[in-house]
Design an enzyme around this catalytic site. Structure first.
Site, PDB file in Angstrom:
ATOM      1  N   TYR A   1      13.249  44.392  -5.158  1.00  0.00           N
ATOM      2  CA  TYR A   1      13.494  44.509  -3.724  1.00  0.00           C
ATOM      3  C   TYR A   1      14.939  44.908  -3.457  1.00  0.00           C
ATOM      4  CZ  TYR A   1      13.915  43.253   1.214  1.00  0.00           C
ATOM      5  OH  TYR A   1      14.153  43.297   2.572  1.00  0.00           O
TER       6      TYR A   1
ATOM      7  N   SER B   1      18.680  45.778   4.032  1.00  0.00           N
ATOM      8  CA  SER B   1      18.650  44.314   4.027  1.00  0.00           C
ATOM      9  C   SER B   1      19.885  43.789   3.320  1.00  0.00           C
ATOM     10  CB  SER B   1      17.397  43.824   3.279  1.00  0.00           C
ATOM     11  OG  SER B   1      17.469  42.438   2.988  1.00  0.00           O
TER      12      SER B   1
END
Length: 318
Positions: A186, A160
Protein backbone atom coordinates in the site's frame (compact mmCIF):
# COMPACT_ATOMS: atom_id res chain seq x y z
CA UNK A 1 5.80 29.78 -9.82
CA UNK A 2 6.98 30.64 -6.35
CA UNK A 3 8.67 27.91 -4.36
CA UNK A 4 7.35 29.06 -0.98
CA UNK A 5 5.17 26.66 1.01
CA UNK A 6 1.50 27.08 0.15
CA UNK A 7 -0.96 27.75 2.97
CA UNK A 8 -4.65 28.67 2.89
CA UNK A 9 -7.25 29.96 5.36
CA UNK A 10 -8.60 26.40 5.54
CA UNK A 11 -7.37 23.58 7.75
CA UNK A 12 -7.92 20.05 9.02
CA UNK A 13 -11.47 20.70 10.16
CA UNK A 14 -12.62 22.53 7.02
CA UNK A 15 -15.21 20.79 4.86
CA UNK A 16 -15.36 20.41 1.11
CA UNK A 17 -18.40 22.67 1.03
CA UNK A 18 -16.57 25.44 2.87
CA UNK A 19 -13.57 25.20 0.56
CA UNK A 20 -15.69 25.54 -2.57
CA UNK A 21 -18.07 28.18 -1.21
CA UNK A 22 -18.23 31.07 -3.65
CA UNK A 23 -16.40 29.19 -6.41
CA UNK A 24 -18.23 29.05 -9.76
CA UNK A 25 -17.48 25.96 -11.85
CA UNK A 26 -20.26 26.51 -14.36
CA UNK A 27 -19.20 25.10 -17.73
CA UNK A 28 -16.44 22.97 -16.20
CA UNK A 29 -16.33 19.19 -16.59
CA UNK A 30 -14.94 16.90 -13.91
CA UNK A 31 -14.27 13.20 -13.39
CA UNK A 32 -14.07 11.67 -9.91
CA UNK A 33 -12.87 8.07 -9.77
CA UNK A 34 -14.41 6.10 -6.96
CA UNK A 35 -17.13 8.73 -6.79
CA UNK A 36 -19.77 6.40 -5.37
CA UNK A 37 -18.35 6.02 -1.88
CA UNK A 38 -16.39 7.74 0.87
CA UNK A 39 -14.72 11.04 0.18
CA UNK A 40 -15.39 10.53 -3.53
CA UNK A 41 -19.08 11.23 -2.93
CA UNK A 42 -18.35 14.44 -1.06
CA UNK A 43 -15.79 15.54 -3.64
CA UNK A 44 -18.34 15.02 -6.40
CA UNK A 45 -21.06 16.74 -4.38
CA UNK A 46 -18.93 19.83 -3.79
CA UNK A 47 -17.90 20.12 -7.44
CA UNK A 48 -21.47 19.61 -8.66
CA UNK A 49 -22.74 22.11 -6.12
CA UNK A 50 -20.35 24.69 -7.58
CA UNK A 51 -21.82 24.13 -11.03
CA UNK A 52 -19.53 21.54 -12.62
CA UNK A 53 -20.70 18.63 -14.71
CA UNK A 54 -19.36 15.64 -12.76
CA UNK A 55 -18.84 12.11 -14.05
CA UNK A 56 -18.63 9.43 -11.38
CA UNK A 57 -16.17 6.85 -12.74
CA UNK A 58 -17.00 3.72 -10.77
CA UNK A 59 -16.74 -0.06 -10.78
CA UNK A 60 -20.30 -0.49 -9.53
CA UNK A 61 -22.52 1.44 -11.92
CA UNK A 62 -25.66 0.78 -9.88
CA UNK A 63 -24.00 2.29 -6.81
CA UNK A 64 -22.91 5.20 -8.98
CA UNK A 65 -26.46 5.77 -10.17
CA UNK A 66 -27.73 5.76 -6.59
CA UNK A 67 -25.06 8.27 -5.63
CA UNK A 68 -25.87 10.51 -8.58
CA UNK A 69 -29.56 10.43 -7.67
CA UNK A 70 -28.66 11.36 -4.10
CA UNK A 71 -26.30 14.21 -5.08
CA UNK A 72 -28.66 15.84 -7.56
CA UNK A 73 -31.35 17.06 -5.12
CA UNK A 74 -28.75 18.27 -2.61
CA UNK A 75 -26.93 20.43 -5.17
CA UNK A 76 -29.60 21.36 -7.69
CA UNK A 77 -27.28 20.01 -10.39
CA UNK A 78 -28.60 17.76 -13.13
CA UNK A 79 -25.08 17.28 -14.44
CA UNK A 80 -24.03 14.23 -12.41
CA UNK A 81 -23.20 11.39 -14.77
CA UNK A 82 -22.02 7.83 -14.24
CA UNK A 83 -19.59 5.73 -16.27
CA UNK A 84 -18.02 2.31 -15.65
CA UNK A 85 -14.33 2.19 -14.73
CA UNK A 86 -12.32 -0.64 -13.18
CA UNK A 87 -8.83 0.71 -12.58
CA UNK A 88 -7.37 -2.79 -12.15
CA UNK A 89 -8.48 -3.66 -15.70
CA UNK A 90 -6.55 -1.84 -18.40
CA UNK A 91 -9.23 -2.69 -20.98
CA UNK A 92 -11.78 -0.91 -18.81
CA UNK A 93 -9.51 2.14 -18.51
CA UNK A 94 -8.96 2.18 -22.27
CA UNK A 95 -12.71 1.95 -22.90
CA UNK A 96 -13.39 4.85 -20.54
CA UNK A 97 -10.74 7.00 -22.25
CA UNK A 98 -12.05 6.12 -25.70
CA UNK A 99 -15.56 7.09 -24.66
CA UNK A 100 -14.62 10.55 -23.37
CA UNK A 101 -15.42 13.43 -25.67
CA UNK A 102 -14.42 17.07 -25.37
CA UNK A 103 -12.36 18.98 -22.81
CA UNK A 104 -11.77 17.87 -19.23
CA UNK A 105 -11.17 20.57 -16.64
CA UNK A 106 -10.82 18.48 -13.46
CA UNK A 107 -9.65 14.90 -12.95
CA UNK A 108 -9.73 13.61 -9.38
CA UNK A 109 -7.86 10.31 -9.05
CA UNK A 110 -9.69 9.36 -5.88
CA UNK A 111 -10.39 5.62 -6.03
CA UNK A 112 -8.13 3.24 -4.18
CA UNK A 113 -7.73 -0.01 -2.29
CA UNK A 114 -5.73 -0.57 0.88
CA UNK A 115 -4.03 -3.46 2.68
CA UNK A 116 -5.45 -6.24 0.54
CA UNK A 117 -4.28 -9.84 0.78
CA UNK A 118 -1.71 -10.76 -1.87
CA UNK A 119 -3.69 -10.49 -5.10
CA UNK A 120 -2.67 -10.03 -8.71
CA UNK A 121 -4.29 -8.85 -11.91
CA UNK A 122 -4.47 -11.25 -14.88
CA UNK A 123 -1.26 -9.62 -16.11
CA UNK A 124 0.49 -10.56 -12.87
CA UNK A 125 0.66 -7.09 -11.40
CA UNK A 126 0.32 -6.65 -7.63
CA UNK A 127 -3.23 -5.44 -7.18
CA UNK A 128 -2.68 -2.35 -4.99
CA UNK A 129 0.00 -0.95 -7.30
CA UNK A 130 -2.06 -1.89 -10.36
CA UNK A 131 -5.18 -0.16 -9.05
CA UNK A 132 -3.86 2.81 -7.13
CA UNK A 133 -1.07 3.77 -9.52
CA UNK A 134 -1.09 2.02 -12.90
CA UNK A 135 -4.83 2.40 -13.43
CA UNK A 136 -4.77 6.10 -12.66
CA UNK A 137 -1.55 6.55 -14.67
CA UNK A 138 -3.22 5.06 -17.75
CA UNK A 139 -6.36 7.11 -17.16
CA UNK A 140 -4.59 10.44 -16.75
CA UNK A 141 -2.16 9.95 -19.63
CA UNK A 142 -5.00 8.72 -21.82
CA UNK A 143 -7.00 11.86 -21.07
CA UNK A 144 -4.07 14.23 -21.44
CA UNK A 145 -5.28 15.78 -24.69
CA UNK A 146 -8.70 16.47 -23.18
CA UNK A 147 -7.03 18.06 -20.15
CA UNK A 148 -4.85 20.24 -22.39
CA UNK A 149 -7.89 21.27 -24.42
CA UNK A 150 -9.58 22.61 -21.29
CA UNK A 151 -6.94 25.25 -20.60
CA UNK A 152 -5.85 25.43 -16.98
CA UNK A 153 -7.00 21.89 -16.14
CA UNK A 154 -6.25 20.32 -12.78
CA UNK A 155 -5.39 16.73 -11.90
CA UNK A 156 -5.77 15.80 -8.23
CA UNK A 157 -4.17 12.57 -7.01
CA UNK A 158 -5.36 11.19 -3.68
CA UNK A 159 -2.34 9.65 -1.94
CA UNK A 160 -1.99 8.92 1.79
CA UNK A 161 0.26 9.43 4.79
CA UNK A 162 0.79 5.70 4.28
CA UNK A 163 3.33 6.62 1.61
CA UNK A 164 5.85 7.09 4.43
CA UNK A 165 5.77 3.31 4.97
CA UNK A 166 7.49 2.48 1.69
CA UNK A 167 9.33 3.91 -1.27
CA UNK A 168 8.83 2.30 -4.67
CA UNK A 169 11.05 -0.79 -4.89
CA UNK A 170 12.05 -0.59 -8.53
CA UNK A 171 13.85 -3.93 -8.30
CA UNK A 172 10.72 -5.80 -7.24
CA UNK A 173 7.61 -3.65 -7.54
CA UNK A 174 5.26 -6.62 -7.84
CA UNK A 175 6.64 -8.74 -4.99
CA UNK A 176 8.03 -11.48 -7.20
CA UNK A 177 11.00 -12.09 -4.90
CA UNK A 178 10.43 -10.28 -1.61
CA UNK A 179 7.77 -11.50 0.82
CA UNK A 180 4.45 -9.78 0.29
CA UNK A 181 3.46 -7.28 2.98
CA UNK A 182 0.11 -5.55 2.56
CA UNK A 183 1.26 -2.31 4.22
CA UNK A 184 4.48 -2.12 2.23
CA UNK A 185 2.48 -2.70 -0.94
CA UNK A 186 0.00 0.00 0.00
CA UNK A 187 2.74 2.46 0.96
CA UNK A 188 4.56 1.84 -2.31
CA UNK A 189 1.42 2.50 -4.34
CA UNK A 190 0.76 5.73 -2.45
CA UNK A 191 4.35 6.89 -2.96
CA UNK A 192 3.82 6.19 -6.66
CA UNK A 193 0.81 8.53 -6.58
CA UNK A 194 2.99 11.39 -5.38
CA UNK A 195 5.81 10.61 -7.80
CA UNK A 196 3.28 10.61 -10.64
CA UNK A 197 2.16 14.12 -9.67
CA UNK A 198 5.76 15.34 -9.59
CA UNK A 199 6.61 14.05 -13.06
CA UNK A 200 3.25 14.88 -14.65
CA UNK A 201 3.58 18.44 -13.39
CA UNK A 202 6.96 18.69 -15.12
CA UNK A 203 5.85 17.08 -18.37
CA UNK A 204 2.53 18.84 -18.66
CA UNK A 205 3.49 22.36 -17.58
CA UNK A 206 3.49 23.56 -21.20
CA UNK A 207 -0.09 22.36 -21.51
CA UNK A 208 -1.14 24.42 -18.48
CA UNK A 209 -2.18 21.27 -16.61
CA UNK A 210 -1.63 21.45 -12.85
CA UNK A 211 -1.06 18.14 -11.06
CA UNK A 212 -0.92 17.81 -7.28
CA UNK A 213 -1.16 14.99 -4.75
CA UNK A 214 -2.63 14.95 -1.27
CA UNK A 215 -3.22 13.09 1.96
CA UNK A 216 -6.92 13.34 2.83
CA UNK A 217 -6.36 12.33 6.45
CA UNK A 218 -7.80 9.52 8.53
CA UNK A 219 -11.47 9.30 7.59
CA UNK A 220 -14.38 7.68 9.41
CA UNK A 221 -17.04 5.73 7.56
CA UNK A 222 -15.34 4.79 4.27
CA UNK A 223 -14.86 1.47 2.49
CA UNK A 224 -11.09 1.92 2.15
CA UNK A 225 -10.32 0.06 5.37
CA UNK A 226 -12.47 -2.99 4.60
CA UNK A 227 -9.43 -5.28 4.19
CA UNK A 228 -7.60 -4.25 7.38
CA UNK A 229 -9.18 -6.62 9.91
CA UNK A 230 -6.96 -6.73 13.00
CA UNK A 231 -5.53 -3.22 13.34
CA UNK A 232 -2.70 -4.41 15.60
CA UNK A 233 -0.50 -4.83 12.54
CA UNK A 234 -1.44 -1.48 11.04
CA UNK A 235 0.60 1.71 11.18
CA UNK A 236 -0.48 4.15 13.89
CA UNK A 237 -2.59 6.30 11.57
CA UNK A 238 -4.96 3.35 10.99
CA UNK A 239 -5.33 2.34 14.63
CA UNK A 240 -8.61 3.65 16.10
CA UNK A 241 -6.91 3.94 19.52
CA UNK A 242 -4.09 6.09 18.16
CA UNK A 243 -3.94 9.77 19.11
CA UNK A 244 -1.21 10.44 16.55
CA UNK A 245 -3.63 11.58 13.86
CA UNK A 246 -7.11 13.04 14.30
CA UNK A 247 -10.13 11.46 12.67
CA UNK A 248 -12.06 13.39 10.03
CA UNK A 249 -15.57 13.17 8.67
CA UNK A 250 -15.94 12.42 4.96
CA UNK A 251 -16.87 16.07 4.39
CA UNK A 252 -13.59 17.14 6.02
CA UNK A 253 -11.66 14.37 4.27
CA UNK A 254 -12.74 15.65 0.87
CA UNK A 255 -11.72 19.24 1.57
CA UNK A 256 -8.12 19.05 0.37
CA UNK A 257 -9.16 17.26 -2.83
CA UNK A 258 -11.71 19.98 -3.55
CA UNK A 259 -9.23 22.72 -2.73
CA UNK A 260 -6.80 21.38 -5.33
CA UNK A 261 -9.56 20.71 -7.84
CA UNK A 262 -11.38 24.02 -7.69
CA UNK A 263 -10.04 26.76 -5.43
CA UNK A 264 -8.49 29.90 -6.92
CA UNK A 265 -6.19 29.90 -3.88
CA UNK A 266 -3.98 27.31 -5.61
CA UNK A 267 -4.02 28.68 -9.15
CA UNK A 268 -0.67 27.93 -10.78
CA UNK A 269 0.39 25.50 -8.06
CA UNK A 270 1.63 22.16 -9.43
CA UNK A 271 3.84 19.23 -8.47
CA UNK A 272 3.14 19.59 -4.74
CA UNK A 273 1.79 17.39 -1.94
CA UNK A 274 -0.90 18.76 0.37
CA UNK A 275 -2.62 17.78 3.61
CA UNK A 276 -5.15 19.62 5.75
CA UNK A 277 -5.66 22.18 2.96
CA UNK A 278 -2.04 23.32 2.86
CA UNK A 279 1.22 22.13 1.42
CA UNK A 280 2.73 19.45 3.63
CA UNK A 281 5.91 19.89 5.60
CA UNK A 282 8.73 17.31 5.34
CA UNK A 283 7.99 14.04 7.13
CA UNK A 284 9.76 13.59 10.44
CA UNK A 285 9.28 10.27 12.24
CA UNK A 286 7.56 9.26 14.41
CA UNK A 287 4.77 11.80 13.75
CA UNK A 288 2.76 10.53 10.80
CA UNK A 289 2.38 13.82 8.94
CA UNK A 290 4.21 15.44 6.11
CA UNK A 291 5.78 14.15 2.91
CA UNK A 292 8.74 11.81 2.57
CA UNK A 293 11.66 13.17 0.57
CA UNK A 294 11.75 10.17 -1.75
CA UNK A 295 8.15 10.83 -2.82
CA UNK A 296 9.11 14.24 -4.24
CA UNK A 297 12.40 13.14 -5.83
CA UNK A 298 12.37 14.17 -9.51
CA UNK A 299 14.76 11.41 -10.54
CA UNK A 300 12.59 8.72 -9.01
CA UNK A 301 9.50 10.36 -10.49
CA UNK A 302 10.99 10.25 -14.00
CA UNK A 303 12.04 6.62 -13.49
CA UNK A 304 8.58 5.60 -12.33
CA UNK A 305 7.01 7.27 -15.36
CA UNK A 306 9.17 5.22 -17.73
CA UNK A 307 8.63 2.01 -15.76
CA UNK A 308 4.88 2.64 -15.90
CA UNK A 309 4.95 3.15 -19.66
CA UNK A 310 7.01 0.01 -20.11
CA UNK A 311 4.72 -2.01 -17.84
CA UNK A 312 1.57 -0.95 -19.66
CA UNK A 313 3.21 -1.80 -22.99
CA UNK A 314 3.82 -5.44 -22.02
CA UNK A 315 1.31 -8.26 -21.77
CA UNK A 316 2.73 -9.43 -18.46
CA UNK A 317 5.73 -8.92 -16.19
CA UNK A 318 7.25 -12.36 -16.69
Amino acid sequence: MSTHRITTPFGAQSTAGQVVDGVDLTGKRAIVTGGASGIGVETARALAGAGAEVTLAVRDVEAGERTAAQITPTTGSAGVLVAPLDLADQASVAAFVAGWRGPLHILVDNAGIMATPELRTPRGWELQFATNHLGHFALATGLRDSLAAAGGARVVVVSSVGHVNADVDFDDIHFRRRPYDKWTAYGQSKTANVLFAVEAARRWATGSIAVNALNPGRITGTNLSRHIGDVSSAPASFDPASTDVSWKTVEQGAATSVLLAASPLVDGVTGRYFEDCEEAVPYRAPVRRGVAGYALDPGRAARLWQVSLDTLATRNIG
